[in-house]
Design an enzyme around this catalytic site. Structure first.
Site, PDB file in Angstrom:
ATOM      1  N   HIS A   1       0.781  -1.353  -0.105  1.00 56.83           N
ATOM      2  CA  HIS A   1       0.018   0.016  -0.081  1.00 56.83           C
ATOM      3  C   HIS A   1       0.803   1.445   0.076  1.00 56.83           C
ATOM      4  O   HIS A   1       1.854   1.226   0.583  1.00 56.83           O
ATOM      5  CB  HIS A   1      -1.099   0.038   1.381  1.00 56.83           C
ATOM      6  CG  HIS A   1      -2.069   0.825   1.158  1.00 56.83           C
ATOM      7  ND1 HIS A   1      -1.918   2.224   1.184  1.00 56.83           N
ATOM      8  CD2 HIS A   1      -3.605   0.713   0.840  1.00 56.83           C
ATOM      9  CE1 HIS A   1      -3.122   2.814   1.026  1.00 56.83           C
ATOM     10  NE2 HIS A   1      -3.871   1.833   0.701  1.00 56.83           N
TER      11      HIS A   1
ATOM     12  N   GLU B   1      -7.770  -5.725  -0.226  1.00 57.68           N
ATOM     13  CA  GLU B   1      -8.070  -6.442  -1.254  1.00 57.68           C
ATOM     14  C   GLU B   1      -8.192  -7.968  -1.016  1.00 57.68           C
ATOM     15  O   GLU B   1      -8.772  -8.841  -1.726  1.00 57.68           O
ATOM     16  CB  GLU B   1      -7.390  -6.075  -2.693  1.00 57.68           C
ATOM     17  CG  GLU B   1      -7.445  -4.772  -2.959  1.00 57.68           C
ATOM     18  CD  GLU B   1      -8.788  -4.391  -3.559  1.00 57.68           C
ATOM     19  OE1 GLU B   1      -9.828  -4.768  -2.930  1.00 57.68           O
ATOM     20  OE2 GLU B   1      -9.014  -3.576  -4.598  1.00 57.68           O
TER      21      GLU B   1
HETATM   22  N1  ACO Z   1       4.332  -7.655  -4.774  1.00 54.18           N
HETATM   23  C1  ACO Z   1       5.608  -7.578  -5.107  1.00 54.18           C
HETATM   24  N2  ACO Z   1       6.639  -6.316  -4.870  1.00 54.18           N
HETATM   25  C2  ACO Z   1       5.742  -5.140  -4.343  1.00 54.18           C
HETATM   26  C3  ACO Z   1       4.556  -5.212  -3.952  1.00 54.18           C
HETATM   27  C4  ACO Z   1       3.825  -6.449  -4.302  1.00 54.18           C
HETATM   28  N3  ACO Z   1       2.486  -6.492  -3.782  1.00 54.18           N
HETATM   29  N4  ACO Z   1       4.003  -4.091  -3.734  1.00 54.18           N
HETATM   30  C5  ACO Z   1       5.173  -3.298  -3.608  1.00 54.18           C
HETATM   31  N5  ACO Z   1       6.058  -4.003  -4.092  1.00 54.18           N
HETATM   32  C6  ACO Z   1       7.584  -3.593  -4.498  1.00 54.18           C
HETATM   33  C7  ACO Z   1       7.695  -2.992  -5.812  1.00 54.18           C
HETATM   34  O1  ACO Z   1       8.036  -3.843  -6.934  1.00 54.18           O
HETATM   35  C8  ACO Z   1       8.934  -1.811  -5.821  1.00 54.18           C
HETATM   36  O2  ACO Z   1       9.867  -2.481  -6.027  1.00 54.18           O
HETATM   37  P1  ACO Z   1      11.180  -1.715  -6.644  1.00 54.18           P
HETATM   38  O3  ACO Z   1      11.516  -0.404  -5.793  1.00 54.18           O
HETATM   39  O4  ACO Z   1      12.232  -2.662  -6.548  1.00 54.18           O
HETATM   40  O5  ACO Z   1      10.646  -1.317  -7.880  1.00 54.18           O
HETATM   41  C9  ACO Z   1       8.467  -1.429  -4.336  1.00 54.18           C
HETATM   42  O6  ACO Z   1       7.943  -2.536  -3.485  1.00 54.18           O
HETATM   43  C10 ACO Z   1       7.721  -0.215  -4.263  1.00 54.18           C
HETATM   44  O7  ACO Z   1       6.379  -0.296  -5.170  1.00 54.18           O
HETATM   45  P2  ACO Z   1       5.588   0.881  -5.433  1.00 54.18           P
HETATM   46  O8  ACO Z   1       4.767   0.339  -6.498  1.00 54.18           O
HETATM   47  O9  ACO Z   1       6.268   1.994  -5.781  1.00 54.18           O
HETATM   48  O10 ACO Z   1       4.947   1.090  -4.096  1.00 54.18           O
HETATM   49  P3  ACO Z   1       3.557   1.580  -3.910  1.00 54.18           P
HETATM   50  O11 ACO Z   1       3.643   1.844  -2.013  1.00 54.18           O
HETATM   51  O12 ACO Z   1       3.535   2.740  -4.661  1.00 54.18           O
HETATM   52  O13 ACO Z   1       2.671   0.511  -4.111  1.00 54.18           O
HETATM   53  C11 ACO Z   1       0.784  -0.703  -4.779  1.00 54.18           C
HETATM   54  C12 ACO Z   1       1.257   0.224  -3.895  1.00 54.18           C
HETATM   55  C13 ACO Z   1       0.447  -0.250  -6.025  1.00 54.18           C
HETATM   56  C14 ACO Z   1      -0.688  -0.987  -4.067  1.00 54.18           C
HETATM   57  C15 ACO Z   1       1.536  -1.934  -4.708  1.00 54.18           C
HETATM   58  O14 ACO Z   1       1.872  -2.530  -3.454  1.00 54.18           O
HETATM   59  C16 ACO Z   1       1.004  -3.225  -5.474  1.00 54.18           C
HETATM   60  O15 ACO Z   1       1.507  -3.087  -6.909  1.00 54.18           O
HETATM   61  N6  ACO Z   1       0.366  -4.290  -4.928  1.00 54.18           N
HETATM   62  C17 ACO Z   1      -0.357  -5.097  -5.421  1.00 54.18           C
HETATM   63  C18 ACO Z   1      -1.464  -4.694  -6.139  1.00 54.18           C
HETATM   64  C19 ACO Z   1      -2.779  -4.620  -4.981  1.00 54.18           C
HETATM   65  O16 ACO Z   1      -2.778  -5.295  -4.123  1.00 54.18           O
HETATM   66  N7  ACO Z   1      -3.335  -3.528  -5.225  1.00 54.18           N
HETATM   67  C20 ACO Z   1      -4.500  -2.948  -4.393  1.00 54.18           C
HETATM   68  C21 ACO Z   1      -4.154  -1.890  -3.404  1.00 54.18           C
HETATM   69  S1  ACO Z   1      -5.488  -1.702  -2.239  1.00 54.18           S
HETATM   70  C22 ACO Z   1      -6.511  -0.445  -3.253  1.00 54.18           C
HETATM   71  O17 ACO Z   1      -6.156   0.104  -3.963  1.00 54.18           O
HETATM   72  C23 ACO Z   1      -7.626  -0.622  -2.768  1.00 54.18           C
END
Ligand code: ACO
Length: 360
Positions: free
Chosen positions: A248, A303
């Site tokens: 998140h 989720e």
């Molecule tokens: N699985 C694997 N790696 C992850 C995940 C995940 N679920 N979440 C974050 N990371 C990693 C990314 O790959 C990234 O790595 P890097 O720095 O080497 O590129 C790092 O953590 C940061 O990722 P960001 O996308 O910049 O982090 P952010 O906090 O913005 O992401 C997000 C939030 C988009 C929800 C992300 O955690 C994600 O993609 N999760 C999976 C999708 C999901 O569950 N979405 C629902 C969110 S809740 C909602 O919106 C209602």
């Protein structure tokens, strides 16, 4: 000036609707913790609290269920007439199509009509995808009861109805998430609440936001029976895949909504096997993510248990994001009106990094 990638940490606006405290793992909506609202309100009565002070002509809390019911009945012919146009669309795309064409009606506040439209549209699009005939809404039902009755053409049990109510309240609002921000940007141009909600639906659709719960089940199915879960997870993230239902932008601890939904799933009769499997898998995934990204706490988000809950209600995976949209319509509409009343045109700037013509 530094660019905030993905607007991380940027305070884009002021709101008195909700606050996400990412460090403490708390969600405050209208000055109370979300747990309070889930314990004391139905989706229908909660609509009153979300819209209080913003929506003109708002029915009293005790009259809200009836007003939403009447609005559903009034809108059913509109939905029925347009259903054929959603044939080749996913449920969320169908919902977007239905919301975009919402006819004007000065007698009922637009937020209320949008909140009434979503469940009848989603339920009947789901039915159409299964080749079933439409089912009309019933004004005497609550939103949760009516949605499930329309989906399955039979009334839900009390626990099913209550579980859906708890879910819809849990996801109704959540600070400046991507879809609410999108809705507020549209509202800031004075394009109107309907356009703002269409903007919200577009943003919600994506798998990084509301589109995650269907893929959560795909992930669980894929991992089931694997001997070495950590190895399987590593192979996925090494390919650049995200583990759906985890991570998140704001929470650095577990999303409080995950706990509410986990408790809610446990009240349903059909989930025992899946719930146990999900809890075991959650522990494996969180522990894997700790080693994969030791510097970035990645915890369970809303989720993950949304997926388990909506599956237990027999809803198709593909439709999960639309059910989220039914709940979030309360937040989007409240934010859109707050933006119209108190906000200013949203118009940030960008840093140009393209080529420049040499100065002569
Ligand atoms: N699985 C694997 N790696 C992850 C995940 C995940 N679920 N979440 C974050 N990371 C990693 C990314 O790959 C990234 O790595 P890097 O720095 O080497 O590129 C790092 O953590 C940061 O990722 P960001 O996308 O910049 O982090 P952010 O906090 O913005 O992401 C997000 C939030 C988009 C929800 C992300 O955690 C994600 O993609 N999760 C999976 C999708 C999901 O569950 N979405 C629902 C969110 S809740 C909602 O919106 C209602």
């Amino acid at each position: 000036m530094k660019t905030a990638n993905g607007l991380e940490g940027v305070i884009a606006t002021e709101t008195s609707l909700s606050n996400v405290d990412g460090e403490a793992g708390r969600l405050i909506v209208r000055d109370r913790d979300i747990e309070h609202w889930v314990a004391t309100q139905t989706f229908d009565s909660f609509a009153h609290h979300m819209w209080a002070g913003l929506v003109e002509g708002l029915p009293k809390e005790s009259e809200m269920a009836g007003a939403l019911g009447e609005a559903r009945v009034a809108l059913f012919p509109y939905v029925e007439a347009r259903l054929a146009h959603t044939n080749d669309l996913s449920t969320i795309e169908g919902l977007r199509f239905m919301a975009a064409g919402l006819p004007d009606d000065d007698r009922v506040p637009t937020p209320l009509r949008l909140a009434a439209l979503m469940p009848i549209a989603a339920a009947n699009i789901i039915r159409q995808q299964k080749g079933q005939v439409p089912v009309a809404p019933n004004a005497d039902h609550s939103t949760a009861e009516d949605f499930l009755t329309m989906c399955f053409d039979k009334p839900p049990s009390v626990v099913e109805r209550e579980a859906l109510d708890r879910y819809l309240v849990t996801v109704a609002d959540h600070g400046m998430n991507a879809s609410t921000f999108a809705a507020r940007v549209v509202a800031s141009t004075n394009a109107g609440v309907v356009s703002a909600i269409v903007g919200g639906l577009c943003a919600l659709k994506g798998p990084l936001h509301g589109g995650a719960p269907g893929p959560v089940l795909d992930l669980l199915d894929e991992l089931a029976g694997k001997e070495n879960i950590a190895e399987a997870l590593k192979a996925k993230v090494q390919k650049g895949e995200r583990l759906m239902g985890f991570g998140h932008r704001v929470y650095r601890v577990r999303d409080p909504r995950a706990e509410i939904l986990k408790e809610t799933v446990a009240t349903l009769p059909k989930t025992s096997g899946r719930l146990k499997e999900a809890m075991n898998m959650e522990a494996e995934i969180v522990s894997f993510l700790k080693t994969w990204k030791p510097d970035r706490p990645i915890q369970t988000n809303v989720e993950f248990y949304t997926a388990i809950l909506l599956e237990a209600l027999d809803l198709p995976r593909e439709s999960f994001v639309s059910v989220f949209g039914i709940g979030r319509t309360l937040g989007w509409t409240a934010h859109a009106i707050e933006q119209e009343k108190h906000g200013r045109l949203m118009r940030p700037r960008s840093r140009y990094i393209g080529p420049r013509e040499e100065a002569a």
